[in-house]
Design a protein around this motif. Structure first.
Motif, PDB file in Angstrom:
ATOM      1  N   LEU A  83      -1.621  31.646   5.711  1.00 43.17           N
ATOM      2  CA  LEU A  83      -0.910  30.638   6.496  1.00 43.17           C
ATOM      3  C   LEU A  83      -1.555  30.447   7.858  1.00 43.17           C
ATOM      4  O   LEU A  83      -1.764  29.321   8.319  1.00 43.17           O
ATOM      5  CB  LEU A  83       0.553  31.061   6.700  1.00 43.17           C
ATOM      6  CG  LEU A  83       1.534  30.677   5.609  1.00 43.17           C
ATOM      7  CD1 LEU A  83       2.893  31.320   5.888  1.00 43.17           C
ATOM      8  CD2 LEU A  83       1.688  29.167   5.539  1.00 43.17           C
ATOM      9  N   ARG A  84      -1.880  31.563   8.515  1.00 40.56           N
ATOM     10  CA  ARG A  84      -2.501  31.510   9.850  1.00 40.56           C
ATOM     11  C   ARG A  84      -3.793  30.725   9.793  1.00 40.56           C
ATOM     12  O   ARG A  84      -4.031  29.821  10.591  1.00 40.56           O
ATOM     13  CB  ARG A  84      -2.827  32.933  10.306  1.00 40.56           C
ATOM     14  CG  ARG A  84      -1.752  33.465  11.197  1.00 40.56           C
ATOM     15  CD  ARG A  84      -2.152  34.775  11.875  1.00 40.56           C
ATOM     16  NE  ARG A  84      -0.942  35.525  12.030  1.00 40.56           N
ATOM     17  CZ  ARG A  84      -0.660  36.670  11.426  1.00 40.56           C
ATOM     18  NH1 ARG A  84      -1.545  37.234  10.648  1.00 40.56           N
ATOM     19  NH2 ARG A  84       0.491  37.248  11.602  1.00 40.56           N
ATOM     20  N   PRO A  96      -0.324  36.689   2.381  1.00 42.54           N
ATOM     21  CA  PRO A  96       0.056  35.265   2.465  1.00 42.54           C
ATOM     22  C   PRO A  96       0.168  34.799   3.924  1.00 42.54           C
ATOM     23  O   PRO A  96      -0.108  33.645   4.235  1.00 42.54           O
ATOM     24  CB  PRO A  96       1.417  35.198   1.785  1.00 42.54           C
ATOM     25  CG  PRO A  96       1.608  36.479   1.083  1.00 42.54           C
ATOM     26  CD  PRO A  96       0.688  37.482   1.673  1.00 42.54           C
ATOM     27  N   LEU A  97       0.532  35.740   4.810  1.00 42.87           N
ATOM     28  CA  LEU A  97       0.663  35.396   6.223  1.00 42.87           C
ATOM     29  C   LEU A  97      -0.716  35.074   6.828  1.00 42.87           C
ATOM     30  O   LEU A  97      -0.861  34.132   7.598  1.00 42.87           O
ATOM     31  CB  LEU A  97       1.320  36.571   6.958  1.00 42.87           C
ATOM     32  CG  LEU A  97       2.107  36.256   8.214  1.00 42.87           C
ATOM     33  CD1 LEU A  97       3.131  35.170   7.992  1.00 42.87           C
ATOM     34  CD2 LEU A  97       2.787  37.528   8.722  1.00 42.87           C
ATOM     35  N   ALA A 148       8.147  31.941  -0.691  1.00 41.80           N
ATOM     36  CA  ALA A 148       7.074  31.276   0.054  1.00 41.80           C
ATOM     37  C   ALA A 148       7.643  30.337   1.106  1.00 41.80           C
ATOM     38  O   ALA A 148       7.159  30.296   2.235  1.00 41.80           O
ATOM     39  CB  ALA A 148       6.171  30.518  -0.916  1.00 41.80           C
ATOM     40  N   ARG A 208       5.507  30.880  15.329  1.00 39.50           N
ATOM     41  CA  ARG A 208       4.393  30.259  16.022  1.00 39.50           C
ATOM     42  C   ARG A 208       4.891  29.346  17.152  1.00 39.50           C
ATOM     43  O   ARG A 208       4.327  29.314  18.232  1.00 39.50           O
ATOM     44  CB  ARG A 208       3.569  29.455  15.016  1.00 39.50           C
ATOM     45  CG  ARG A 208       2.243  29.064  15.579  1.00 39.50           C
ATOM     46  CD  ARG A 208       1.223  28.878  14.505  1.00 39.50           C
ATOM     47  NE  ARG A 208       0.403  30.069  14.404  1.00 39.50           N
ATOM     48  CZ  ARG A 208      -0.897  30.028  14.140  1.00 39.50           C
ATOM     49  NH1 ARG A 208      -1.503  28.886  13.977  1.00 39.50           N
ATOM     50  NH2 ARG A 208      -1.590  31.135  14.049  1.00 39.50           N
ATOM     51  N   PHE A 223       7.131  31.788   9.634  1.00 38.33           N
ATOM     52  CA  PHE A 223       5.824  31.675  10.284  1.00 38.33           C
ATOM     53  C   PHE A 223       5.813  30.532  11.302  1.00 38.33           C
ATOM     54  O   PHE A 223       5.370  30.701  12.437  1.00 38.33           O
ATOM     55  CB  PHE A 223       4.756  31.439   9.207  1.00 38.33           C
ATOM     56  CG  PHE A 223       3.422  31.030   9.743  1.00 38.33           C
ATOM     57  CD1 PHE A 223       2.576  31.965  10.323  1.00 38.33           C
ATOM     58  CD2 PHE A 223       3.008  29.702   9.677  1.00 38.33           C
ATOM     59  CE1 PHE A 223       1.343  31.589  10.827  1.00 38.33           C
ATOM     60  CE2 PHE A 223       1.784  29.320  10.176  1.00 38.33           C
ATOM     61  CZ  PHE A 223       0.947  30.257  10.751  1.00 38.33           C
ATOM     62  N   THR A 229       2.704  29.029  -1.099  1.00 36.05           N
ATOM     63  CA  THR A 229       2.642  29.591   0.252  1.00 36.05           C
ATOM     64  C   THR A 229       2.333  28.513   1.284  1.00 36.05           C
ATOM     65  O   THR A 229       2.980  28.450   2.327  1.00 36.05           O
ATOM     66  CB  THR A 229       1.547  30.684   0.328  1.00 36.05           C
ATOM     67  OG1 THR A 229       1.839  31.678  -0.644  1.00 36.05           O
ATOM     68  CG2 THR A 229       1.497  31.320   1.701  1.00 36.05           C
ATOM     69  N   SER A 244      -3.232  26.937   8.983  1.00 33.80           N
ATOM     70  CA  SER A 244      -2.616  26.147  10.052  1.00 33.80           C
ATOM     71  C   SER A 244      -3.542  26.078  11.266  1.00 33.80           C
ATOM     72  O   SER A 244      -3.571  25.082  11.970  1.00 33.80           O
ATOM     73  CB  SER A 244      -1.229  26.669  10.415  1.00 33.80           C
ATOM     74  OG  SER A 244      -1.328  27.881  11.077  1.00 33.80           O
ATOM     75  N   ARG A 247       7.068  30.708   5.103  1.00 32.40           N
ATOM     76  CA  ARG A 247       6.484  29.598   5.850  1.00 32.40           C
ATOM     77  C   ARG A 247       7.379  29.196   7.021  1.00 32.40           C
ATOM     78  O   ARG A 247       6.911  29.002   8.135  1.00 32.40           O
ATOM     79  CB  ARG A 247       6.266  28.423   4.904  1.00 32.40           C
ATOM     80  CG  ARG A 247       5.306  27.393   5.412  1.00 32.40           C
ATOM     81  CD  ARG A 247       4.827  26.500   4.297  1.00 32.40           C
ATOM     82  NE  ARG A 247       5.919  25.914   3.552  1.00 32.40           N
ATOM     83  CZ  ARG A 247       6.148  26.112   2.265  1.00 32.40           C
ATOM     84  NH1 ARG A 247       5.343  26.887   1.568  1.00 32.40           N
ATOM     85  NH2 ARG A 247       7.165  25.546   1.663  1.00 32.40           N
TER      86      ARG A 247
END
Lengths: 259, 133
Positions: free
Chosen positions: B108-109, B104-105, A47, A58, A54, B16, B112, A51
């Motif tokens: 997250l998107r 999980p992505l 995880a 971003r 990600f 996550t 956030s 993260r």
């Protein structure tokens, strides 16, 4: 006698065996707990990695978008810098355009390409000689023909910039008219891209509400009336209807803030 | 706030999300606990499992929507596959749903984006990044 354990139905060996089994079971439970805890820790690592990836992705996307925006503004400024009296026309028209786009179809205003197109609409004017661009008298037929090439020239300049996407269509079609009498392709109705149809209203709004050497700016209410009068000829009627729902204060603020 | 009767799923969600946004995480294991906790902590976002003992996600969602303290919360329902579950989630007032097993992505998107909305104020650009069904 002599085997009391058997009297109770359990022998010493049975007890030993049960104890041994209990010990084994306890150890198994402890092992499973250890394994489960290890699995949870491994999941936490997965995880955390996901993260981090990600967030990094971003940030890269945002950085990329910022540099796209800066590039587009630089190009747009190059056109503006040449023109003494339209001032921040591209910035204003982009702001009006986004408001009208939002009123027409919310999703449209969220696509960055649309704003890019609004900012770059006149980029083709870099190829138009000053003598024509700033000529105070009416243009001759030949001069007008050259002037009217600027949407196609702009489109050609930007053609290979992939990230501009729909923006290139706005540049090419920003002088098309709903009734098909515009240029360069003479498109009519919904054959003209939605963003270009939105742009046409924004462009006219800005032209009418800005001072020109040959006439003062019209008040907003007058500009609205003129746009309404051209609904269905110059403009898409649905977009004019959406435009009329926008609060006048919002438009006035754009006009005042970006002179 | 994370609401699921499965400890494993709650752990997965908490793991996550970690520190991806500026928020505090609360956990509940059924709808009743969720509603009670939500009245106190007033969560910005509730991730709500649809199948739970005592009180399920649909009923919890309906109650959260009815209470003045929790009415404004974004509610994301975690559903199984099937159009009827999506319909039930929507009818109960959920903003969005994620189908289990969810990505999980995507989670997250979503989270956030939502904390970006909170940070920047609900400006049009930020709002639009949070898709509504």
């Amino acid at each position: 006698m002599g085997e009391p354990a058997q009297d109770q139905g359990v022998s010493t060996t049975d007890v030993d065996a049960m104890l041994a089994e209990l010990v084994t079971l306890r150890k198994e439970v402890a092992d499973r707990r250890t394994q489960a805890a290890a699995a949870e820790r491994q999941l936490d690592r997965y995880a955390a990695d996901l993260r981090a990836t990600f967030i990094a992705e971003r940030e890269r996307t945002e950085a990329l978008h910022r540099s796209y925006m800066a590039t587009v503004r630089a190009l747009s400024n190059a056109v503006e810098a040449r023109d003494a009296y339209t001032g921040k026309h591209a910035e204003r028209v982009a702001s009006y355009g986004l408001e009208i786009a939002r009123a027409t179809e919310w999703e449209l205003a969220t696509q960055p390409e649309i704003e890019f197109g609004f900012l770059l609409h006149d980029i083709g004017k870099v190829a138009i000689p000053d003598a024509i661009l700033y000529k105070p008298e009416p243009l001759s037929v030949e001069e007008r023909r050259l002037m009217e090439r600027h949407p196609v020239i702009g489109w050609e300049i930007l053609r290979d910039i992939h990230f501009l996407g729909e923006a290139k269509v706005v540049v090419r079609s920003h002088h098309e008219r709903w009734d098909g009498t515009g240029y360069p392709d003479g498109l009519a109705g919904t054959a003209i891209s939605l963003a270009a149809r939105v742009f046409a209203v924004a462009d006219t709004l800005d032209a009418l509400t800005s001072d020109r050497p040959y006439r003062p700016a019209s008040p907003l209410s007058e500009a609205r009336d003129i746009i309404v009068a051209e609904s269905g000829t110059h403009f898409d009627p649905d977009i004019v209807t959406a435009f009329l729902t926008i609060d006048e204060g919002v438009l006035e603020r754009i006009r005042l803030e970006q002179q | 706030m994370v609401v699921d009767d499965s400890h494993a799923i709650r752990h997965l969600i908490v793991a996550t999300l970690g520190d991806v946004g500026d928020f505090e995480l609360f956990e509940a294991s059924d709808g009743q606990e969720a509603v009670e906790l939500a009245r106190r902590v007033r969560p910005a976002l509730v991730l709500l499992d649809i199948h739970m003992p005592r009180m399920d996600g649909v009923e919890a969602c309906r109650r959260l929507r009815a209470l003045p303290e929790t009415r404004e919360a974004r509610i994301v329902m975690l559903t199984g596959t099937g159009i009827d579950q999506e319909e039930a989630a929507r009818a109960a007032g959920a903003d969005l749903f994620l189908t289990k097993p969810f990505s999980p992505l995507d989670l997250l998107r979503l989270v956030s984006d939502l904390s970006a909305v909170d940070r920047e104020g609900a400006g049009p650009a930020a709002q639009s990044r949070f898709p509504r069904p």
